[in-house]
Write an enzyme that holds these catalytic residues in place. Structure first.
Site, PDB file in Angstrom:
ATOM      1  N   ASP A 250       0.818  -1.217   0.000  1.00 51.86           N
ATOM      2  CA  ASP A 250       0.000   0.000   0.000  1.00 51.86           C
ATOM      3  C   ASP A 250       0.848   1.261   0.000  1.00 51.86           C
ATOM      4  O   ASP A 250       2.066   1.208   0.206  1.00 51.86           O
ATOM      5  CB  ASP A 250      -0.958   0.001   1.212  1.00 51.86           C
ATOM      6  CG  ASP A 250      -0.338  -0.582   2.467  1.00 51.86           C
ATOM      7  OD1 ASP A 250       0.885  -0.494   2.609  1.00 51.86           O
ATOM      8  OD2 ASP A 250      -1.079  -1.130   3.288  1.00 51.86           O
TER       9      ASP A 250
ATOM     10  N   ASN B 264      -7.131  -3.109  14.696  1.00 51.08           N
ATOM     11  CA  ASN B 264      -8.531  -3.435  14.380  1.00 51.08           C
ATOM     12  C   ASN B 264      -8.646  -4.649  13.453  1.00 51.08           C
ATOM     13  O   ASN B 264      -9.724  -4.939  12.947  1.00 51.08           O
ATOM     14  CB  ASN B 264      -9.227  -2.220  13.747  1.00 51.08           C
ATOM     15  CG  ASN B 264      -8.598  -1.797  12.421  1.00 51.08           C
ATOM     16  OD1 ASN B 264      -7.684  -2.452  11.923  1.00 51.08           O
ATOM     17  ND2 ASN B 264      -9.090  -0.720  11.844  1.00 51.08           N
TER      18      ASN B 264
ATOM     19  N   HIS C  61      -7.058  -5.067  10.515  1.00 53.72           N
ATOM     20  CA  HIS C  61      -6.883  -4.865   9.073  1.00 53.72           C
ATOM     21  C   HIS C  61      -5.600  -5.530   8.579  1.00 53.72           C
ATOM     22  O   HIS C  61      -4.648  -5.710   9.348  1.00 53.72           O
ATOM     23  CB  HIS C  61      -6.937  -3.377   8.683  1.00 53.72           C
ATOM     24  CG  HIS C  61      -5.774  -2.542   9.087  1.00 53.72           C
ATOM     25  ND1 HIS C  61      -5.869  -1.210   9.413  1.00 53.72           N
ATOM     26  CD2 HIS C  61      -4.448  -2.815   9.198  1.00 53.72           C
ATOM     27  CE1 HIS C  61      -4.697  -0.719   9.697  1.00 53.72           C
ATOM     28  NE2 HIS C  61      -3.808  -1.677   9.572  1.00 53.72           N
TER      29      HIS C  61
ATOM     30  N   GLU D 133      -9.905  -2.393   5.650  1.00 52.65           N
ATOM     31  CA  GLU D 133     -10.431  -2.041   6.963  1.00 52.65           C
ATOM     32  C   GLU D 133     -11.696  -2.847   7.267  1.00 52.65           C
ATOM     33  O   GLU D 133     -12.425  -3.249   6.354  1.00 52.65           O
ATOM     34  CB  GLU D 133     -10.760  -0.543   6.997  1.00 52.65           C
ATOM     35  CG  GLU D 133      -9.553   0.376   6.761  1.00 52.65           C
ATOM     36  CD  GLU D 133      -8.646   0.517   7.979  1.00 52.65           C
ATOM     37  OE1 GLU D 133      -8.705  -0.335   8.885  1.00 52.65           O
ATOM     38  OE2 GLU D 133      -7.868   1.483   8.012  1.00 52.65           O
TER      39      GLU D 133
END
Ligand code: F6R
Length: 240
Positions: free
Chosen positions: A67, A136, A138, A143
């Protein structure tokens, strides 16, 4: 899924580096998938050392990062290109034309994402993908939500991720709100995956990953469907 339990961050970094080095020795022209963030920094330092002291040879290796923030210029010291150059690219003999990140300065983000996935396929696919995991759950910037995206795409970062990543920026307001991120299929097509997990704050997503349940609300749990995943986790992450 295999789980390798490590005493601490340094041991996790070494074991991950040995596995990457093994891949390079077995297939000198392999395609590696790389992640940024704090978790793989120690592994990149180990790989740079192996290059220097044992001549681990990156001459024919190709790399694709997961990314990049959007929009961002690669010369910006907060870009993931800058991170990779600082931690690895400038320290080993990777050829500049063999390193790839989504172009955070592309005018047409959608076209850039399609071209990025095509380039990975044209190179024969990723042999070994390194992943970290968000607090979280990801992976890359996929996400939690009701849906996940298959291919590389422009994503909006969640408040959780912006908060977690603000440690690298002057303030939370400076963290870009978007990124170009590999999709779930981009990741799942890799022939082998290593996910590195360190620190007490990763205990919850690690437990979810190990539960064997699969949910879009913890994107990393999709890895339960991949045939060749190794989790390398330190005791802080395992015990919480
Ligand atoms: C970075 C990436 C992210 C990170 C994750 C964990 O390229 O894809 O998914 O792996 O946010 O980041 P750290 O390692 O900083 O906790």
């Amino acid at each position: 899924m295999r789980l390798i339990t490590c005493e601490n961050y340094d041991e996790m970094s070494k074991i991950a580096a040995y596995m990457v080095a093994g891949q390079i020795v077995l297939k000198p022209n392999c395609v590696l998938g790389f992640a940024t963030g704090s978790t793989p920094e120690g592994m990149y330092a180990e790989l740079a050392n192996m290059h220097k002291s044992s001549y681990l040879d990156f001459a024919e290796v190709k790399t694709f990062n997961l990314d990049e923030y959007y929009p961002i210029d690669r010369a910006n010291d907060q870009s993931y290109y800058y991170f990779m150059n600082h931690h690895l690219f400038s320290k080993v003999n990777l050829k500049p034309e063999n390193v790839n990140l989504p172009n955070g300065a592309a005018k047409d983000a959608a076209a850039e994402c399609v071209a990025y996935d095509k380039k990975i396929e044209d190179c024969g696919g990723i042999d070994l993908q390194i992943l970290g995991i968000g607090n979280n759950g990801h992976i890359a910037f996929n996400e939690p939500g009701e849906e996940l995206t298959a291919g590389t795409s422009m994503v909006t970062l969640t408040d959780d991720t912006i908060k977690a990543n603000s440690r690298f920026f002057a303030s939370e307001a400076d963290v870009p709100k978007h990124a170009l991120s590999s999709g779930m299929a981009t990741i799942m097509k890799a022939r082998q995956i290593i996910i590195m997990i360190s620190g007490k704050n990763k205990n919850t997503p690690l437990k979810k990953l190990l539960s064997g349940k699969i949910t879009c609300s913890v994107p990393a749990t999709m890895l339960n469907m991949h045939p060749n995943v190794t989790i390398i986790a330190d005791k802080d992450a395992i015990n919480g």
